[in-house]
Design a protein around this motif. Structure first.
Motif, mmCIF file in Angstrom:
data_model
loop_
_atom_site.group_PDB
_atom_site.id
_atom_site.type_symbol
_atom_site.label_atom_id
_atom_site.label_comp_id
_atom_site.label_asym_id
_atom_site.label_seq_id
_atom_site.Cartn_x
_atom_site.Cartn_y
_atom_site.Cartn_z
ATOM 1 N N GLY A 80 0.787 -1.156 -0.135
ATOM 2 C CA GLY A 80 -0.244 0.169 -0.161
ATOM 3 C C GLY A 80 0.838 1.313 0.017
ATOM 4 O O GLY A 80 0.112 2.281 0.124
ATOM 5 N N LYS A 81 2.022 0.964 -0.299
ATOM 6 C CA LYS A 81 2.992 2.385 -0.335
ATOM 7 C C LYS A 81 4.065 2.120 -1.122
ATOM 8 O O LYS A 81 4.684 1.019 -1.250
ATOM 9 C CB LYS A 81 3.628 2.591 1.237
ATOM 10 N N SER A 82 4.113 3.136 -2.105
ATOM 11 C CA SER A 82 5.067 2.830 -3.182
ATOM 12 C C SER A 82 6.695 3.821 -2.777
ATOM 13 O O SER A 82 6.354 4.698 -2.066
ATOM 14 C CB SER A 82 4.570 3.539 -4.554
ATOM 15 N N SER A 83 7.607 2.791 -3.288
ATOM 16 C CA SER A 83 8.669 3.513 -2.740
ATOM 17 C C SER A 83 9.124 4.156 -1.379
ATOM 18 O O SER A 83 9.679 5.171 -1.168
ATOM 19 C CB SER A 83 8.999 4.929 -3.767
ATOM 20 N N PRO A 84 8.847 3.252 -0.509
ATOM 21 C CA PRO A 84 8.908 3.586 1.052
ATOM 22 C C PRO A 84 10.663 3.675 1.388
ATOM 23 O O PRO A 84 11.374 2.863 0.624
ATOM 24 C CB PRO A 84 8.375 2.643 1.743
ATOM 25 N N ASN A 85 11.069 4.261 2.430
ATOM 26 C CA ASN A 85 12.196 4.183 2.819
ATOM 27 C C ASN A 85 12.165 2.885 3.796
ATOM 28 O O ASN A 85 11.029 2.783 4.459
ATOM 29 C CB ASN A 85 12.810 5.248 3.649
ATOM 30 N N LEU A 86 13.148 1.942 3.844
ATOM 31 C CA LEU A 86 12.909 0.748 4.671
ATOM 32 C C LEU A 86 14.084 0.866 5.707
ATOM 33 O O LEU A 86 15.395 1.319 5.316
ATOM 34 C CB LEU A 86 12.976 -0.341 3.542
ATOM 35 N N TYR A 87 13.941 0.138 6.811
ATOM 36 C CA TYR A 87 14.738 -0.027 7.870
ATOM 37 C C TYR A 87 14.759 -1.353 8.508
ATOM 38 O O TYR A 87 13.843 -1.898 8.771
ATOM 39 C CB TYR A 87 14.663 1.106 8.905
#
Lengths: 114, 112
Positions: free
Chosen positions: A27-34
């Motif tokens: 449900g979210k495009s191009s998120p920052n991931l951690y």
């Protein structure tokens, strides 16, 4: 609405064995991931972050590696587990465009290394 | 170097009492500050955040926090706690550039 899943929920692994933990954001495009690691009863330590597919930055070296094979997927792995890898692993995402944005955390994976 | 200090590892209060959890940060630039809560064996949930403007920010479930640049602090408050507030609370500093610094957490126990 955005959802974040982590798998597996929990793992018991032997010292020296390989490990792969996964995280998927829908449900979210191009998120920052951690990726974060939390020792039992301890604080969170940021391990890796990624702002785009194929690009991962290491924050702390714990004999772990991370990869982002797809826009919505973040993988944490190692070829040889250590006892010190035990703990709680949390994946998080934030909207693209600025490291100060709110992070949204997954439910976590509990890892016990014996 | 950037850091976050939560001086109280454990806090115990009675239900209905007021609460303050302390947080001090170290960062020479403009801080972005957050409070997160972690219930047992779960991930973290955002309570509130501060970017700029009014130093008192409101969050969920009646929590608020006050930013003080002069004291490098971001204390969390609640007027009347409930037993369900028992959890671990983390103060978090972001300096931008994908870097986040967590305090060691304060474990809150609310006695009925």
């Amino acid at each position: 609405a955005q959802t974040i899943h982590q798998w597996p929920v929990a793992e018991i692994k032997a010292v020296g064995s390989p490990l792969s933990l996964g995280c998927t954001i829908k449900g979210k495009s191009s998120p920052n991931l951690y990726w974060y690691w939390q020792a039992t009863g301890g604080t969170l330590q940021q391990l890796f972050y990624s702002i785009t597919v194929g690009q991962v930055e290491s924050v702390v070296q714990l004999n772990l590696s991370a990869s982002r094979p797809k826009d919505d997927q973040f993988i944490l792995s190692t070829e040889k587990l250590l006892l010190s890898h035990s703990g709680f692993y949390l994946c998080a995402w934030s909207p693209w465009g600025g490291g100060q944005d709110t992070q949204y955390f997954g439910p976590g994976t509990r890892l016990l290394v014996l | 170097a950037q850091s976050v200090t939560q001086p109280d590892a454990r806090v115990t209060v009675s239900e209905g009492a007021s609460l303050q959890l302390r947080c001090k940060y170290s960062y020479s630039g403009t801080p972005y500050l957050f409070w997160y809560v972690q219930y047992p064996r779960q991930g973290l949930q955002l309570l509130l955040k501060y970017y700029s403007g009014d130093p008192v920010v409101q969050g969920v479930n009646g929590f608020e926090a006050e930013f003080s640049k002069s004291n490098s602090s971001f204390h969390l408050r609640k007027a009347s706690v409930h037993w369900s507030d028992s959890a671990v609370y983390f103060c978090v500093l972001s300096t931008g550039y994908q870097n986040f610094y967590f305090g060691k957490g304060t474990s809150l126990t609310v006695i009925p």
